[in-house]
Design a protein around this motif. Structure first.
Motif, mmCIF file in Angstrom:
data_model
loop_
_atom_site.group_PDB
_atom_site.id
_atom_site.type_symbol
_atom_site.label_atom_id
_atom_site.label_comp_id
_atom_site.label_asym_id
_atom_site.label_seq_id
_atom_site.Cartn_x
_atom_site.Cartn_y
_atom_site.Cartn_z
ATOM 1 N N UNK A 88 0.823 -1.224 0.000
ATOM 2 C CA UNK A 88 0.000 0.000 0.000
ATOM 3 C C UNK A 88 0.850 1.265 0.000
ATOM 4 N N UNK A 89 0.320 2.309 -0.622
ATOM 5 C CA UNK A 89 0.954 3.622 -0.584
ATOM 6 C C UNK A 89 0.476 4.348 0.671
ATOM 7 N N UNK A 90 1.432 4.831 1.449
ATOM 8 C CA UNK A 90 1.089 5.524 2.692
ATOM 9 C C UNK A 90 1.784 6.881 2.739
ATOM 10 N N UNK A 91 1.468 7.607 3.807
ATOM 11 C CA UNK A 91 2.099 8.916 4.005
ATOM 12 C C UNK A 91 3.615 8.785 4.077
ATOM 13 N N UNK A 92 4.110 7.667 4.554
ATOM 14 C CA UNK A 92 5.564 7.447 4.626
ATOM 15 C C UNK A 92 6.196 7.534 3.243
ATOM 16 N N UNK A 93 5.546 6.968 2.241
ATOM 17 C CA UNK A 93 6.081 7.013 0.880
ATOM 18 C C UNK A 93 6.101 8.436 0.336
ATOM 19 N N UNK A 94 5.058 9.196 0.635
ATOM 20 C CA UNK A 94 4.982 10.570 0.136
ATOM 21 C C UNK A 94 6.079 11.427 0.761
ATOM 22 N N UNK A 95 6.244 11.322 2.066
ATOM 23 C CA UNK A 95 7.277 12.120 2.747
ATOM 24 C C UNK A 95 8.671 11.668 2.319
ATOM 25 N N UNK A 96 8.859 10.361 2.169
ATOM 26 C CA UNK A 96 10.136 9.857 1.660
ATOM 27 C C UNK A 96 10.428 10.434 0.276
ATOM 28 N N UNK A 97 9.449 10.439 -0.616
ATOM 29 C CA UNK A 97 9.631 10.967 -1.972
ATOM 30 C C UNK A 97 9.973 12.444 -1.934
ATOM 31 N N UNK A 98 9.253 13.187 -1.100
ATOM 32 C CA UNK A 98 9.508 14.620 -0.993
ATOM 33 C C UNK A 98 10.934 14.888 -0.530
ATOM 34 N N UNK A 99 11.356 14.237 0.531
ATOM 35 C CA UNK A 99 12.702 14.478 1.068
ATOM 36 C C UNK A 99 13.785 14.055 0.083
ATOM 37 N N UNK A 100 13.574 12.942 -0.616
ATOM 38 C CA UNK A 100 14.559 12.471 -1.576
ATOM 39 C C UNK A 100 14.682 13.432 -2.751
ATOM 40 N N UNK A 101 13.557 13.856 -3.302
ATOM 41 C CA UNK A 101 13.582 14.760 -4.449
ATOM 42 C C UNK A 101 14.076 16.145 -4.054
ATOM 43 N N UNK A 102 13.776 16.567 -2.839
ATOM 44 C CA UNK A 102 14.268 17.859 -2.370
ATOM 45 C C UNK A 102 15.788 17.851 -2.266
ATOM 46 N N UNK A 103 16.357 16.713 -1.894
ATOM 47 C CA UNK A 103 17.806 16.618 -1.713
ATOM 48 C C UNK A 103 18.540 16.233 -2.987
ATOM 49 N N UNK A 104 17.934 15.353 -3.806
ATOM 50 C CA UNK A 104 18.666 14.755 -4.919
ATOM 51 C C UNK A 104 17.958 14.869 -6.263
ATOM 52 N N UNK A 105 16.833 15.535 -6.314
ATOM 53 C CA UNK A 105 16.079 15.623 -7.558
ATOM 54 C C UNK A 105 16.637 16.662 -8.506
ATOM 55 N N UNK A 106 15.866 16.935 -9.544
ATOM 56 C CA UNK A 106 16.273 17.928 -10.530
ATOM 57 C C UNK A 106 16.289 19.321 -9.898
#
Length: 622
Positions: A147-165
């Motif tokens: 299942x997709x949970x809030x943990x996945x959303x926050x993980x995605x945000x933090x990862x993209x904020x640090x290492x995204x485009x």
């Protein structure tokens, strides 16, 4: 070619326990002293969403479209990774963003910029857009069943904020904080961001699997099979050559209204080719189902083959809605050579569009005159309104008088290819910048004007060679350097060039991306899209006004003012564009009668609504 304080957290959690986050569209009750907040299944950049909360299907999707079959697409170039969100996203394989990786919400391409629920079932924000809360669809899961949970959303945000485009990092850095209110609810604090587009940018964030993705895997940008939550899985990868997507029969969102009539093929195959002629021959042979043509010579004379004549291949000119954007030679103003806009304008004068269009392109192109050409956002041929002048008043001199009056236009030659009058004007303007013609060489302080045009393919090379020939007429020694894709991308990201061809695609709702294209902070940010190195307080202010606009009138005002400042800077030698799209496809596939107004016909936008054609379609007339 997006926005904190609400009531106390306990009160908010109490509202959630009552199911208010899943309530109908429209205003939610607000306590005294609280800004009015809304919990809805959709959000528009300005105004209200066009579709009702109970819409069944997007206007350009056919709910009765056939499911099944295979779609074979040809892609020019190659790919080195399967990460469409990393710094090297330009080297990523096609077809991953959308079909494989889903975002919290999805666009309706019949509206300028409106998002509807996908992984997120609802969105909540206030009038100031100082916060945004997403409530996830409890049915949403990744293709491995997790299942997709809030943990996945926050993980995605933090990862993209640090290492995204770079554009993602810049936008996400405006967020003051993010928290999970429960397993399916995420709240972003956007106080002081002063960016009304930020909730929409966050809504378009891809949701990556926290249980399967790591920072190292993300930054490695390798060829490991990606895990997403979308309608397709990656089932085959041949590095740089081929990518195969297979429709996931267990896709969680197949019955959502936003997906009605979309993603109809069982299998989608992307075959890569380093030569466009080879891809065209593969299309003629029936090895590729669909082609978007960009070569006017081929469009005019290359489609007279048997399958086209007997109706097995369909050739169509499809409408191209929205602003046309701009493609052109970008001056790298980080180079001292190109600091003076008068010299940039003089060099731009020498591009003879009229001769090129008549002799090489059968008159099919239109000269681009604006960064938002052929739309209400364009300043071309429009005098500045009182509201625009008020916006621009703190920046005297940022806009030229003729551009402010709406009387400016790109140079128009006599079409001879040797317009002496245009050359004289260019030399006179260059002289104002300190350059004079001596013994056939344009010089300043005894130094000749020499620079390099960096290109990445043969089409760009031909165009650049044509331009350098014109520049020689005024004593400019420009040379063309063709490099491979890896070197081209590396030099582009490091801004290691004098001039290169850039493409600034325009949407009907320009916003945050303008910071990364023209904002002063992006000029020195490696891998940003600010090719020209523009640094201007006026540009920054117009972008801020664009993002702060609460209604369409203010938005159009800010867009036109930004267009005027960019045109006045002469950062680019504008090239040309088409009014429509040239497409060809084998009759075994087809598109719905209605087409999206703002989308391009590429898989992930308009082609997602295509499907197998009706059984045994009649041949088209010769």
């Amino acid at each position: 070619m997006r926005p904190t304080p609400v009531g106390p957290l306990l009160f908010f959690a109490f509202c959630l326990s009552l199911g208010l986050a899943l309530g109908p569209a429209g205003p939610a009750p607000a306590r005294a002293g609280e800004a009015l907040r809304r919990i809805t299944p959709a959000i528009a950049m300005q105004g209200e969403p066009a579709l009702p909360s109970d819409f069944a299907c997007l206007p350009y999707a056919d709910p009765h479209s056939r499911k099944g079959g295979k779609l074979r697409l040809g892609e020019f170039g190659a790919f080195t990774n399967l990460n469409p969100y990393g710094v090297n996203a330009g080297d990523s394989a096609a077809g991953l963003a959308g079909p494989v990786y889903e975002s919290l919400m999805a666009r309706n391409f019949d509206e300028p910029f409106t998002l509807y629920g996908l992984v997120a079932q609802t969105i909540e924000t206030d009038d100031a857009r100082d916060y945004v809360t997403f409530r996830l669809n409890p049915k949403a899961h990744f293709s491995d069943g997790v299942p997709i949970t809030a943990r996945d959303v926050i993980f995605s945000f933090n990862l993209l904020k640090a290492k995204g485009r770079p554009q993602q990092r810049a936008a996400y850095s405006l967020v003051r904080g993010v928290e999970a209110l429960d397993d399916h609810t995420i709240r972003y604090d956007l106080a002081s961001a002063d960016d009304r587009e930020l909730p929409l940018i966050l809504a378009l964030m891809p949701v990556l699997p926290a249980h399967a993705m790591t920072e190292q895997r993300f930054t490695d940008e390798g060829l490991a099979i990606p895990l997403g939550s979308g309608p397709y899985k990656v089932t085959e990868v041949k590095p740089g050559e081929k990518l195969v997507l297979r429709r996931d029969p267990a896709y969680w969102g197949k019955n959502l209204p936003i997906n009605c009539g979309l993603y109809n093929f069982d299998e989608v195959v992307f075959d890569y080719g380093r030569d466009d002629n080879s891809l065209f021959e593969a299309f003629k042979a029936g090895l590729i189902d669909y082609r978007q043509e960009t070569d006017p010579h081929r469009w005019v004379g290359g489609y007279d083959f048997a399958a086209r004549r007997d109706g097995r291949v369909v050739v169509e000119t499809l409408p191209l809605g929205g602003p046309k954007g701009l493609r052109g030679f970008a001056f790298n103003t980080r180079r001292p050579l190109f600091k003076d806009p008068r010299l940039r304008e003089a060099l731009a004068m020498m591009f003879d569009f009229e001769w090129l269009n008549a002799n090489l392109y059968s008159g099919l192109y239109t000269r681009t005159r604006s960064f938002f050409d052929e739309s209400e956002l364009s300043a071309y041929a429009r005098p500045a309104s009182a509201a625009e002048r008020a916006l621009l008043a703190p920046f005297p001199g940022a806009v030229r008088a003729d551009i402010m009056k709406g009387t400016w236009a790109p140079p128009h030659s006599d079409g001879s290819g040797r317009d002496r009058g245009m050359a004289r004007k260019a030399l006179a303007l260059a002289k104002q910048a300190g350059w004079t013609l001596q013994n056939g060489v344009l010089t300043r302080d005894g130094q000749p004007l020499v620079f390099e045009i960096l290109v990445g393919d043969r089409e760009q090379e031909r165009l650049a060679l044509y331009y350098t020939g014109l520049l020689r007429r005024i004593g400019v020694a420009a040379r063309v350097r063709l490099v491979d894709e890896t070197q081209f991308q590396g030099r582009r990201q490091r801004f290691d060039f004098d001039m290169m061809i850039g493409l600034w695609q325009a949407s009907a709702s320009p916003g945050n991306e303008q910071r990364m294209r023209w904002g002063g902070d992006s000029a020195d940010q490696e891998a940003s899209y600010n090719l020209a190195g523009a640094k201007s307080a006026a540009i920054d202010a117009m972008i801020a006004a664009l993002q702060a606009a609460r209604n369409r009138e203010d938005f159009v005002t800010a867009a036109r003012a930004l267009d005027r400042v960019l045109l006045s800077g002469f950062y680019v030698v504008p090239l040309y564009h088409l009014h429509a799209q040239w497409v060809a496809y084998w009759r075994r596939i087809g598109h719905p009668a209605a087409l999206p107004h703002y989308a391009q016909p590429l898989f992930g936008d308009a082609l997602e609504s295509w499907s197998l054609a009706a059984e045994n379609p009649p041949p088209a007339p010769h």
